[in-house]
Write a protein that holds these residues in place. Structure first.
Motif, PDB file in Angstrom:
ATOM      1  N   ARG A 122      24.577  29.559  96.388  1.00 33.57           N
ATOM      2  CA  ARG A 122      23.493  30.211  96.205  1.00 33.57           C
ATOM      3  C   ARG A 122      22.804  31.215  97.744  1.00 33.57           C
ATOM      4  O   ARG A 122      22.763  31.910  97.882  1.00 33.57           O
ATOM      5  CB  ARG A 122      21.515  29.613  96.591  1.00 33.57           C
ATOM      6  N   SER A 123      23.264  30.498  98.509  1.00 36.51           N
ATOM      7  CA  SER A 123      23.362  31.176 100.195  1.00 36.51           C
ATOM      8  C   SER A 123      23.911  32.292 100.112  1.00 36.51           C
ATOM      9  O   SER A 123      24.046  33.396 100.283  1.00 36.51           O
ATOM     10  CB  SER A 123      22.883  30.426 101.271  1.00 36.51           C
ATOM     11  N   ASP A 127      29.520  32.321  92.331  1.00 35.71           N
ATOM     12  CA  ASP A 127      28.612  32.469  90.630  1.00 35.71           C
ATOM     13  C   ASP A 127      29.853  31.551  89.906  1.00 35.71           C
ATOM     14  O   ASP A 127      30.108  31.312  88.851  1.00 35.71           O
ATOM     15  CB  ASP A 127      28.275  33.590  90.256  1.00 35.71           C
ATOM     16  N   THR A 128      31.309  31.531  90.903  1.00 32.18           N
ATOM     17  CA  THR A 128      32.280  31.372  90.213  1.00 32.18           C
ATOM     18  C   THR A 128      32.967  30.107  91.133  1.00 32.18           C
ATOM     19  O   THR A 128      33.204  30.100  92.471  1.00 32.18           O
ATOM     20  CB  THR A 128      33.320  32.499  89.991  1.00 32.18           C
ATOM     21  N   LEU A 129      33.563  29.066  90.614  1.00 34.08           N
ATOM     22  CA  LEU A 129      34.140  27.600  91.532  1.00 34.08           C
ATOM     23  C   LEU A 129      35.593  27.896  91.062  1.00 34.08           C
ATOM     24  O   LEU A 129      35.412  27.648  89.754  1.00 34.08           O
ATOM     25  CB  LEU A 129      32.705  26.655  90.848  1.00 34.08           C
ATOM     26  N   ILE A 130      36.277  27.170  92.154  1.00 38.39           N
ATOM     27  CA  ILE A 130      37.302  27.084  91.759  1.00 38.39           C
ATOM     28  C   ILE A 130      37.478  26.032  91.975  1.00 38.39           C
ATOM     29  O   ILE A 130      37.726  25.559  93.597  1.00 38.39           O
ATOM     30  CB  ILE A 130      38.932  28.034  92.196  1.00 38.39           C
ATOM     31  N   LEU A 131      38.210  24.042  90.946  1.00 40.66           N
ATOM     32  CA  LEU A 131      38.204  23.353  91.397  1.00 40.66           C
ATOM     33  C   LEU A 131      39.191  22.618  91.806  1.00 40.66           C
ATOM     34  O   LEU A 131      40.095  23.184  90.859  1.00 40.66           O
ATOM     35  CB  LEU A 131      37.605  22.524  90.516  1.00 40.66           C
ATOM     36  N   LYS A 150      25.465  24.388  85.241  1.00 41.21           N
ATOM     37  CA  LYS A 150      23.829  25.223  85.918  1.00 41.21           C
ATOM     38  C   LYS A 150      25.509  26.946  85.655  1.00 41.21           C
ATOM     39  O   LYS A 150      24.616  27.636  86.602  1.00 41.21           O
ATOM     40  CB  LYS A 150      24.388  25.075  87.268  1.00 41.21           C
ATOM     41  N   ASP A 151      25.779  26.977  84.867  1.00 40.32           N
ATOM     42  CA  ASP A 151      26.292  27.793  84.481  1.00 40.32           C
ATOM     43  C   ASP A 151      27.697  28.711  85.654  1.00 40.32           C
ATOM     44  O   ASP A 151      27.034  29.853  85.295  1.00 40.32           O
ATOM     45  CB  ASP A 151      25.210  28.950  84.170  1.00 40.32           C
ATOM     46  N   TYR A 152      27.892  28.133  85.717  1.00 37.41           N
ATOM     47  CA  TYR A 152      29.170  28.664  87.360  1.00 37.41           C
ATOM     48  C   TYR A 152      30.626  28.848  86.139  1.00 37.41           C
ATOM     49  O   TYR A 152      30.460  28.008  85.635  1.00 37.41           O
ATOM     50  CB  TYR A 152      29.205  28.062  88.344  1.00 37.41           C
ATOM     51  N   ALA A 153      30.639  30.057  85.842  1.00 37.46           N
ATOM     52  CA  ALA A 153      31.539  30.234  85.908  1.00 37.46           C
ATOM     53  C   ALA A 153      32.472  29.389  87.114  1.00 37.46           C
ATOM     54  O   ALA A 153      33.183  28.875  88.118  1.00 37.46           O
ATOM     55  CB  ALA A 153      32.233  31.470  86.188  1.00 37.46           C
ATOM     56  N   LEU A 154      33.889  28.788  85.749  1.00 35.52           N
ATOM     57  CA  LEU A 154      34.432  28.034  86.315  1.00 35.52           C
ATOM     58  C   LEU A 154      36.096  28.101  85.906  1.00 35.52           C
ATOM     59  O   LEU A 154      36.957  28.275  85.222  1.00 35.52           O
ATOM     60  CB  LEU A 154      34.564  26.441  85.952  1.00 35.52           C
ATOM     61  N   THR A 155      37.082  27.691  87.040  1.00 33.07           N
ATOM     62  CA  THR A 155      38.470  27.765  86.877  1.00 33.07           C
ATOM     63  C   THR A 155      39.135  26.333  88.014  1.00 33.07           C
ATOM     64  O   THR A 155      38.864  25.845  88.520  1.00 33.07           O
ATOM     65  CB  THR A 155      39.401  28.943  87.751  1.00 33.07           C
ATOM     66  N   VAL A 156      40.006  25.450  86.863  1.00 32.22           N
ATOM     67  CA  VAL A 156      40.455  23.713  87.703  1.00 32.22           C
ATOM     68  C   VAL A 156      41.968  24.258  87.587  1.00 32.22           C
ATOM     69  O   VAL A 156      42.392  24.904  86.868  1.00 32.22           O
ATOM     70  CB  VAL A 156      40.531  23.125  86.182  1.00 32.22           C
TER      71      VAL A 156
END
Length: 197
Positions: A122-123, A127-131, A150-156
């Motif tokens: 948040r800081s 809003d998008t996480l690459i896992l 939690k409504d993050y956009a995601l890429t694995v």
């Protein structure tokens, strides 16, 4: 509206010495993780490291927890046990963080569980996480599920995830994860960033 690169973060999850030594037999399996980190850094994408660790005496560990409940018995007590645990939770040398890259400590499987990860995200308006991480059926699955809620956009990054069971890895990356995330190889992800410079 497409997501900007600087709203993304690469999560390097559970790449601590104890986990890497348990799951990785061939160190070449770590090359996709290294490429993902280099790619993120070269595109000014924050890299955030996640590890699981506990305080001395393991006050966070419940005996009812099937995964973590036996750790205090296996680890023992005393200064030697504390030193051994501290060494085990250090990030593996193959994927060492830079001084300005945060190391987030969690106390359960998901990267969010008992950690300050969400505060950091948040800081920085991420809003998008690459896992990526070890194991596909552990931290990657749990974090993906919670992050999606939690409504993050995601890429694995499929080849920067490792599981003890190759078939479980295949089913998750081919059938389960695509329902909530984009699933790409590290090369595919890196290529997708090249047109954004």
């Amino acid at each position: 509206m497409p997501h900007l690169i600087n709203n993304s973060a690469l999560l390097i999850m559970d790449m601590q010495k104890s986990v890497v030594s348990q799951f990785v037999k061939d160190r070449e399996a770590l090359l996709p993780f290294q490429k993902a980190i280099e790619t993120a850094r070269s595109h000014a994408i924050p890299v955030i490291y996640i590890r699981v660790a506990f305080r001395p005496g393991y006050p966070e560990v419940s005996s009812r927890n099937k995964m973590f409940g036996g750790i205090p018995d296996r680890a023992g007590a005393g200064a030697d046990a504390v030193a051994a645990m501290e060494a085990a939770v250090q990030i593996d040398e193959s994927v060492q963080p830079q001084p300005d890259e945060p190391i987030v400590t969690k106390v359960r499987v998901s990267a969010f569980a008992g950690s300050d990860l969400e505060v950091i995200l948040r800081s920085h308006q991420i809003d998008t996480l690459i896992l990526s991480g070890i194991a596909t059926s552990g931290v990657v699955l749990s974090t993906l599920r919670e992050a999606a809620d939690k409504d993050y956009a995601l890429t694995v990054l499929s080849d920067a995830c490792i599981d003890a069971d190759p078939e479980v890895h295949r089913v998750l990356t081919e059938k389960v994860f695509p329902l909530q995330a984009e699933v790409r190889s590290v090369d595919e992800w890196a290529d997708s960033l090249s047109g954004t410079n």
